[in-house]
Design a protein around this motif. Sequence first.
Motif, PDB file in Angstrom:
ATOM      1  N   LEU A  49       0.818  -1.210   0.000  1.00 54.01           N
ATOM      2  CA  LEU A  49       0.000   0.000   0.000  1.00 54.01           C
ATOM      3  C   LEU A  49       0.855   1.265   0.000  1.00 54.01           C
ATOM      4  CD1 LEU A  49      -2.998  -0.842   2.354  1.00 54.01           C
ATOM      5  CD2 LEU A  49      -3.037  -0.469  -0.105  1.00 54.01           C
ATOM      6  N   GLN A  50       1.945   1.230   0.758  1.00 56.24           N
ATOM      7  CA  GLN A  50       2.836   2.391   0.762  1.00 56.24           C
ATOM      8  C   GLN A  50       3.412   2.629  -0.627  1.00 56.24           C
ATOM      9  OE1 GLN A  50       5.805   2.809   3.842  1.00 56.24           O
ATOM     10  NE2 GLN A  50       4.606   1.607   5.269  1.00 56.24           N
ATOM     11  N   SER A  53       0.658   3.817  -3.061  1.00 59.41           N
ATOM     12  CA  SER A  53       0.261   5.203  -2.799  1.00 59.41           C
ATOM     13  C   SER A  53       1.295   6.176  -3.329  1.00 59.41           C
ATOM     14  CB  SER A  53       0.070   5.415  -1.294  1.00 59.41           C
ATOM     15  OG  SER A  53      -0.952   4.596  -0.798  1.00 59.41           O
ATOM     16  N   ARG A  54       2.559   5.851  -3.094  1.00 58.65           N
ATOM     17  CA  ARG A  54       3.638   6.741  -3.511  1.00 58.65           C
ATOM     18  C   ARG A  54       3.781   6.773  -5.030  1.00 58.65           C
ATOM     19  NH1 ARG A  54       8.288   7.839  -6.445  1.00 58.65           N
ATOM     20  NH2 ARG A  54       9.806   9.017  -5.249  1.00 58.65           N
ATOM     21  N   THR A  57      -1.050   6.549  -6.466  1.00 63.30           N
ATOM     22  CA  THR A  57      -2.125   7.393  -5.945  1.00 63.30           C
ATOM     23  C   THR A  57      -1.745   8.873  -5.976  1.00 63.30           C
ATOM     24  OG1 THR A  57      -2.820   5.595  -4.482  1.00 63.30           O
ATOM     25  CG2 THR A  57      -3.688   7.780  -4.017  1.00 63.30           C
ATOM     26  N   SER A  74      -7.389  12.500   1.640  1.00 60.21           N
ATOM     27  CA  SER A  74      -6.313  12.591   2.621  1.00 60.21           C
ATOM     28  C   SER A  74      -6.834  12.428   4.041  1.00 60.21           C
ATOM     29  CB  SER A  74      -5.569  13.923   2.481  1.00 60.21           C
ATOM     30  OG  SER A  74      -6.416  15.017   2.769  1.00 60.21           O
ATOM     31  N   THR A  77      -7.964   8.539   4.429  1.00 58.09           N
ATOM     32  CA  THR A  77      -7.000   7.442   4.311  1.00 58.09           C
ATOM     33  C   THR A  77      -5.750   7.597   5.169  1.00 58.09           C
ATOM     34  OG1 THR A  77      -5.913   8.472   2.392  1.00 58.09           O
ATOM     35  CG2 THR A  77      -7.755   6.967   1.952  1.00 58.09           C
ATOM     36  N   LEU A  81      -3.262   4.391   6.244  1.00 60.74           N
ATOM     37  CA  LEU A  81      -1.903   4.241   5.731  1.00 60.74           C
ATOM     38  C   LEU A  81      -0.857   4.415   6.826  1.00 60.74           C
ATOM     39  CD1 LEU A  81      -2.274   6.090   2.312  1.00 60.74           C
ATOM     40  CD2 LEU A  81      -2.022   3.639   2.686  1.00 60.74           C
ATOM     41  N   ILE A  94       5.281   9.308   2.260  1.00 62.71           N
ATOM     42  CA  ILE A  94       3.877   9.509   1.887  1.00 62.71           C
ATOM     43  C   ILE A  94       3.152  10.340   2.944  1.00 62.71           C
ATOM     44  CG2 ILE A  94       3.011   7.394   2.961  1.00 62.71           C
ATOM     45  CD1 ILE A  94       1.878   8.836  -0.409  1.00 62.71           C
ATOM     46  N   LEU A  98       0.236  13.321   2.827  1.00 62.01           N
ATOM     47  CA  LEU A  98      -1.050  13.086   3.491  1.00 62.01           C
ATOM     48  C   LEU A  98      -1.376  14.195   4.482  1.00 62.01           C
ATOM     49  CD1 LEU A  98      -0.805   9.241   4.159  1.00 62.01           C
ATOM     50  CD2 LEU A  98      -2.370  10.377   2.569  1.00 62.01           C
TER      51      LEU A  98
END
Length: 354
Positions: A49-50, A53-54, A57, A74, A77, A81, A94, A98
């Motif tokens: 997920l990290q 996202s980086r 996303t 933001s 989530t 995260l 990330i 966020l």
Amino acid sequence: MKRFQKAAGQWLPKMAKLRGVTAAVVASVALSGCGVVNHMVYKTTGDVLQGFSRNHTVPYLLNTDDLAMGCAMSEATTPLLMSFGRVTNEPDQIAVMLYLSAAGCADEQAREHELTGLAALGDMDGDAAEDAMIRQKRAHALAAKRYFRSWQHHNAYYGEPGTGECPDFDDDLDEFIYMAGLLSGLQALNAEIQSTSAIGVPKNVGSMVGRATSCLDNEKWWGAPMALRATIWAMIPGAMPEGENAFERLEMSDRQGEQAGVRLSHVFHAISAMNKGDNERLRDVIRRHAESIEETPSNEDWAFVDAMSTQLIVAISDRMWVENNGHRTPLGQLGTFWDDEQEDVETMDLDDLL
């Protein structure tokens, strides 16, 4: 035979006890194994997920101009995260984006409360004005906390800015997140001051950010690093180097941003003009921004940043309109002001049609 039965009678309870101990050990190992497996699953999920996202996303979001969607994402989530920092590496990079975005949500709320308060003052409603100002300060306090969290994660990932060598950036997004973290630090200090609360933001953040902007390619980033540095020069007494002129630098940065279709420099220029009380310069920046967005489309890769810049310029214009005319900037009239000379408008004599 009796002797055997006697021996068996002595050993059977012991065997039963042994089996119970063995079962307990097996169960313990099994449960422990489940815990290890769960940890591995959580860690793998967190890492995936990290990375997603980086790498996907954030770039996707930066290509859009829907600021409200980015704000909602933001705030919704960030807890999810960030919780993966409990089972894998802390998602510091990330987290910069966020918390910066979530802080912008709180900042937007503060601006809305400010407009409500100004309108109440115009209506001579002191109680409503005071209530709105209290809500404004609370929103600024929340924004300051979030901006400060972004700044702390920035420092954890890149090191304390302005105190040593520049980081080795992996790609453009890495460099952009570094710049975003610098902006978070400056915004944390500004929001703390406006909240009249003690959040704990170091008072030397401005000078640290000013030095760290030299790590960024000014031309690549639409003149924004130089504009940020010039803003610090304009705001902090004694910060400007000899022979420099903050507003000349801001003018140059504005041109770069206008050509690139990412007009973040206009925001820094407007803030500097407000800080100096230069109302004519402030109006000129707003007019130029309005003209530029009509003439040059947003850079597709950084549409979110340009949309954010326009939102902030509109917010400044709204504040001026409400203070002086009781309502926000009329729709489609950004760059105009309540006291502009009205152009002669040709009118039709309706009597001839009757």
